[in-house]
Design an enzyme around this catalytic site. Structure first.
Site, PDB file in Angstrom:
ATOM      1  N   ASP A   5       0.870  -1.172   0.000  1.00  0.00           N
ATOM      2  CA  ASP A   5       0.000   0.000   0.000  1.00  0.00           C
ATOM      3  C   ASP A   5       0.913   1.230   0.000  1.00  0.00           C
ATOM      4  O   ASP A   5       2.100   1.130   0.316  1.00  0.00           O
ATOM      5  CB  ASP A   5      -0.882  -0.019   1.250  1.00  0.00           C
ATOM      6  CG  ASP A   5      -1.858   1.149   1.305  1.00  0.00           C
ATOM      7  OD1 ASP A   5      -2.312   1.598   0.248  1.00  0.00           O
ATOM      8  OD2 ASP A   5      -2.133   1.613   2.429  1.00  0.00           O
ATOM      9  N   ASP A  36      -0.171   5.175   0.835  1.00  0.00           N
ATOM     10  CA  ASP A  36      -0.421   6.194   1.855  1.00  0.00           C
ATOM     11  C   ASP A  36      -0.543   5.580   3.238  1.00  0.00           C
ATOM     12  O   ASP A  36      -1.228   4.579   3.437  1.00  0.00           O
ATOM     13  CB  ASP A  36      -1.691   6.977   1.506  1.00  0.00           C
ATOM     14  CG  ASP A  36      -1.489   7.849   0.281  1.00  0.00           C
ATOM     15  OD1 ASP A  36      -0.684   8.787   0.357  1.00  0.00           O
ATOM     16  OD2 ASP A  36      -2.115   7.573  -0.754  1.00  0.00           O
TER      17      ASP A  36
END
Length: 345
Positions: free
Chosen positions: A58, A60
């Site tokens: 991922d 952010d």
């Protein structure tokens, strides 16, 4: 795009920094072509029988911090030991840099309404035309998602891929580079080394950096990469072009090539994970998901892939700095067992 308004910066941040959809069928067809071509290249380079680990990241609040800076939740987690306003202003500075690079060098004002899940999703529409003298401001590109505009969008994606491979130092002036460097260093210091620590583990994940072959198709440079024993893939819930720009600005591009960046904005992370599984289809391939959200956690569970949850709180079990490759490998071993290479080590 809207420009961020000027703000009074807190102490410690130099003032100069503030100035500075279409059908799933089409996606699947494009992905099938990408998977087939990529697998053929691996066969030609003797990679078929090599065991690989694919790290699915991922972005952010995992590899980078941005949203938690902007809304103050990162600073709040430290119960008064962090200047929350300073973190928020750092986030706003990043936001301005991201918008500037998107609009100035990555056609974002033109392509904002067309969020593809990955850069090669429209490769079938790219006829290989020489784009050295192509005028992107006068080619009649519109918001209609027909074949003619898909071809023009594919041209833009080809240039975006090229600029990503070249890096921002090829397009930014020295003054802007200095602002960017200062902002990165300030943010890394404020977050106790989160950004640099994340880059370090990315480098450790990517054990064998692949050689780059510069090919030519009608005068246009193309970057082709052969993956090594470990591969970093990014699946982000953000739009594709801003996510690529974030990779560049946060210095992740040395470890994550453009073709390994997926946007789940329209299609969801389960679909992206399925494409990744199809692309890396060697039965010896192993996968590990690292992120902070419930969607990637559930998608990893569906795929029977190990999931390492990132927690930005100072008391979190897995965060940066702190998360180590040893810990990540322990999660992988729970699902896949210990590989022969690791036994040898």
């Amino acid at each position: 795009m809207a420009q961020a308004s000027e703000q009074n910066l807190p102490e410690g941040i130099p003032e100069h920094l503030a100035d500075a959809q279409d059908s799933t069928e089409n996606y699947s067809l494009a992905c099938h072509s990408l998977c087939t071509n990529g697998f053929s290249k691996m066969e030609g380079n003797g990679m078929v029988d090599q065991k690989r680990t694919i790290y699915v990241w991922d972005m952010d609040e995992t590899l980078i911090l941005l949203k938690s800076l902007l809304n103050g939740t990162y600073g709040e987690a430290f119960n008064g030991s962090k200047d929350i306003q300073k973190g928020m202003e750092l986030g706003k500075c990043w936001e301005k840099h991201i918008l500037h690079v998107c609009d100035s060098f990555f056609f974002y004002e033109q392509v904002e309404d067309f969020n593809e899940p990955f850069l090669d999703s429209l490769s079938e529409y790219d006829d290989g035309r020489d784009l050295s003298d192509y005028d992107f401001n006068k080619d009649g590109f519109s918001h209609c998602y027909d074949d003619a505009n898909k071809k023009k969008l594919a041209y833009r994606y080809r240039i975006i891929a090229k600029r990503y491979a070249q890096g921002l130092h090829e397009v930014l002036d020295q003054e802007t580079i200095k602002l960017w460097d200062d902002l990165y260093d300030l943010t890394d210091s404020y977050t106790d080394g989160w950004l640099s620590s994340a880059r370090t583990i990315l480098a450790q994940c990517r054990e064998n950096v692949p050689a780059k072959a510069h090919l030519s198709r009608d005068g246009a440079d193309i970057i082709d990469e052969v993956e090594g024993r470990c591969v970093n893939v990014l699946v982000t819930s953000g739009a594709l072009i801003p996510s690529l720009v974030k990779c560049l600005l946060f210095r992740l591009n040395d470890f994550i090539p453009a073709r390994n960046v997926y946007s789940s904005w329209d299609v969801g992370k389960p679909q992206c994970f399925s494409w990744i599984k199809a692309r890396f289809s060697n039965p010896h391939d192993r996968f590990c998901v690292i992120g902070n959200g419930i969607e990637e956690c559930q998608a990893a569970e569906t795929m029977n892939w190990p999931f390492v949850e990132i927690d930005m709180r100072p008391t979190g079990d897995h965060r940066f700095p702190g998360l180590s490759m040893r810990t990540v490998k322990l999660y992988i071993e729970v699902v896949y067992g210990i590989s022969d290479a690791e036994n040898d080590e």
